[in-house]
Design an enzyme around this catalytic site. Sequence first.
Site, PDB file in Angstrom:
ATOM      1  CE  LYS A  50       1.389   3.800   4.715  1.00 53.28           C
ATOM      2  NZ  LYS A  50       1.171   2.906   4.545  1.00 53.28           N
ATOM      3  CG  ASP A  56      -4.588  -6.519  -0.049  1.00 50.87           C
ATOM      4  OD1 ASP A  56      -4.569  -4.729   0.012  1.00 50.87           O
ATOM      5  OD2 ASP A  56      -3.829  -5.793   1.154  1.00 50.87           O
ATOM      6  CE1 TYR A  74      -0.075   2.408   8.880  1.00 53.69           C
ATOM      7  CE2 TYR A  74      -0.827   0.461  10.320  1.00 53.69           C
ATOM      8  CZ  TYR A  74      -0.661   1.121   8.970  1.00 53.69           C
ATOM      9  OH  TYR A  74      -2.246   1.198   8.289  1.00 53.69           O
ATOM     10  CG  HIS A  86      -1.656  -1.136   1.581  1.00 50.65           C
ATOM     11  ND1 HIS A  86      -2.566  -1.601   2.785  1.00 50.65           N
ATOM     12  CD2 HIS A  86      -1.984  -2.043   0.507  1.00 50.65           C
ATOM     13  CE1 HIS A  86      -2.883  -2.667   2.840  1.00 50.65           C
ATOM     14  NE2 HIS A  86      -2.746  -3.247   1.245  1.00 50.65           N
TER      15      HIS A  86
END
Length: 193
Positions: A72, A169, A132, A62
């Site tokens: 991130k 996904d 995250y 992603h």
Amino acid sequence: MASDNALPSPVQLIRPRRFGDARGWFTEVYSVPAFAASGIECTFVQDNHSLSAPAFTLRGLHFQTPPRGQDKLVRCIRGRIYDVAVDVRRGSPTYGQWVGAELSAENGHQLFIPIGFAHGFVTLEPDCEVTYKCSDTYAPSSDGGIRWDSVGIDWPIPAGATPELSDKDKVQLTLAEFDSPFDYDGRPLTPLA
């Protein structure tokens, strides 16, 4: 840490020190001055937390596209994951190459993934929790990804096992089909130190 003459690697494995005694341990997982000294100078504005119940749940690959790209900082706070970053910056000499590391509650390691890299992970045991930090908030119109199996990543999934995937996904574009909106910034992907 990079030398004065070299740019820091764009993707960085961070190993915070733990200070322990009979009570347990303490660690500093994020500090603006410490991260800036390593060349990480983004501002984080959102924290995310996921739980993946089955082992071999795969989330990724992603990213968010410009102008809403996200740096991130990923860590696993329960269980173990294999965390991956893929270079998707057009013009990069390391375009399509990837790096990965095991992050676990036990080792306390974190992976910094800057804008221009696709991110994903696979859980290595049941009931993994991942947190995250992100440098921008979620923007559905900028949400993007590439197929987890189109890059040649050596995912640590046992032979014969099928990863648990979201419907999203399962249908992402392959890397070959992807037209990257990310520009190369002069820092090639290097192995994790």
